[in-house]
Design an enzyme around this catalytic site. Sequence first.
Site, short mmCIF file in Angstrom:
data_model
loop_
_atom_site.label_atom_id
_atom_site.label_comp_id
_atom_site.label_asym_id
_atom_site.label_seq_id
_atom_site.Cartn_x
_atom_site.Cartn_y
_atom_site.Cartn_z
N LYS A 1 32.12 128.87 12.17
CA LYS A 1 30.84 128.39 12.70
C LYS A 1 29.80 128.60 11.62
O LYS A 1 29.94 129.50 10.78
CB LYS A 1 30.45 129.18 13.95
CG LYS A 1 29.48 128.45 14.86
CD LYS A 1 30.19 127.33 15.59
CE LYS A 1 29.57 126.88 16.85
NZ LYS A 1 30.56 126.23 17.73
N1 GLU Z 1 30.79 122.34 17.89
C1 GLU Z 1 31.93 121.96 18.68
C2 GLU Z 1 32.54 123.17 19.36
O1 GLU Z 1 31.90 124.16 19.57
C3 GLU Z 1 32.94 121.15 17.88
C4 GLU Z 1 33.48 121.83 16.66
C5 GLU Z 1 34.32 120.91 15.77
O2 GLU Z 1 34.50 119.74 16.13
O3 GLU Z 1 34.76 121.38 14.73
O4 GLU Z 1 33.68 123.15 19.77
#
Ligand code: GLU
Length: 412
Positions: free
Chosen positions: A105
């Site tokens: 993240k």
């Molecule tokens: N931000 C989204 C999540 O929390 C998608 C993450 C992604 O597609 O890598 O799952």
Amino acid sequence: MTTESALDTARSQLRRAVDLLQLSENDWQTLSTPRRILEVAVPLRRDNGNVEMYKGFRVQYSTTRGPSKGGVRFHPDIDMNETVALAMLMTWKCALTNLPYGGAKGGIAVDHHSLSLAENERLTRRYTSEILPIIGPERDIPAPDVGTDERNMAWMMDTYSVNAGFSVPGVVTGKPIVLGGSLGRTSATGDGVAISTVEALRVRGINPEGATVAIQGFGKVGYWAAIALENLGLKVIAISDVNGGVTGFESVSKLWAHFLEHKNLNAPGTQALTQEELLHLKVDVLIPAALADSITEKSAPGIKAKIVVEGANAPTTPGGDAVMSENGILVVPDILANSGGVIVSYFEWVQDKQNYFWTADEVKQNLNDIMMKSFHEVEEMATSNKVSWREAAHMIGVGRVAEAHRLRGLYP
Ligand code: GLU
């Protein structure tokens, strides 16, 4: 909420899974430690010529099962602890859905509403350039999250590609279609929330046709979940955004049209609701699809929904969880319910690697297959071990990462 709490919550969920799986103290050590944490200072030249510094983060929590994967969040409250917690959740989410990824993240502590389009572009590009050494299609693949969208992904892809000297579409997912994005990515998280909702209603023996739903959040997740659920014949009776909620609208698309034009939800004929009133409505399904910590030990006792489907990441505190479990509410946890986004991100990455693009139907079918498989694995794990669905989902995700650790062994 304090941001330590997001990390405390994530660590206590991990501890519980480690205990239920009877993993060793060595496993706990490897599973509870983020592998790589990068904090960067991101300078931004504002349109008026002033220079401001912003804090940026990228956490690669795990790379055991493949390159790390996860979104980039622009939000004023984001900090390192919260980013670690969210990267940890991505790790279990990717393992639960059996995607060949670790978890990551990132983000910038900024209110993106305060930026002009040009400022947003400069900030995104500079952040990308600061984290450039650790990202890449084989290393770590960012995607949209709260406060970012396909425009940010286009700038990230371009910044990375300009530095590489050639086009590298697979460095991020959630891109515009013309740059190598996937059909169905924009609505994927909401579509997955809708699949989870219909399955959870089946488990509880409620007919989805006409079942009532309240949704907290009208952004990338809440909007698309509302549209998908309405198309499936459910009744979305209340929706909120950061400023509060409404009920009494004719349809989700009519409310959306009003929202786009007036930047508020108070369409003619609707009645206003506070966030708490929305959470406490007598509905079949409640979908928290906004930020973390909305269901707490204070707000949970008033929840009358039979099912809670977590569209947001970490919307429930351990105190909120305990109350809902006491009250017999079926909670479909975030790492299952909102996994549609990263599942279609995976499809996008595969398509970029192969330079071969799928039809919308192929994306939809494959998304449905993976969501249904994960859903039934969690249902089965919860039933056979007599644990909550959150515990079951974590047991599967954490168990897969632990097994991969064991098989890879420890270097040197
Ligand atoms: N931000 C989204 C999540 O929390 C998608 C993450 C992604 O597609 O890598 O799952």
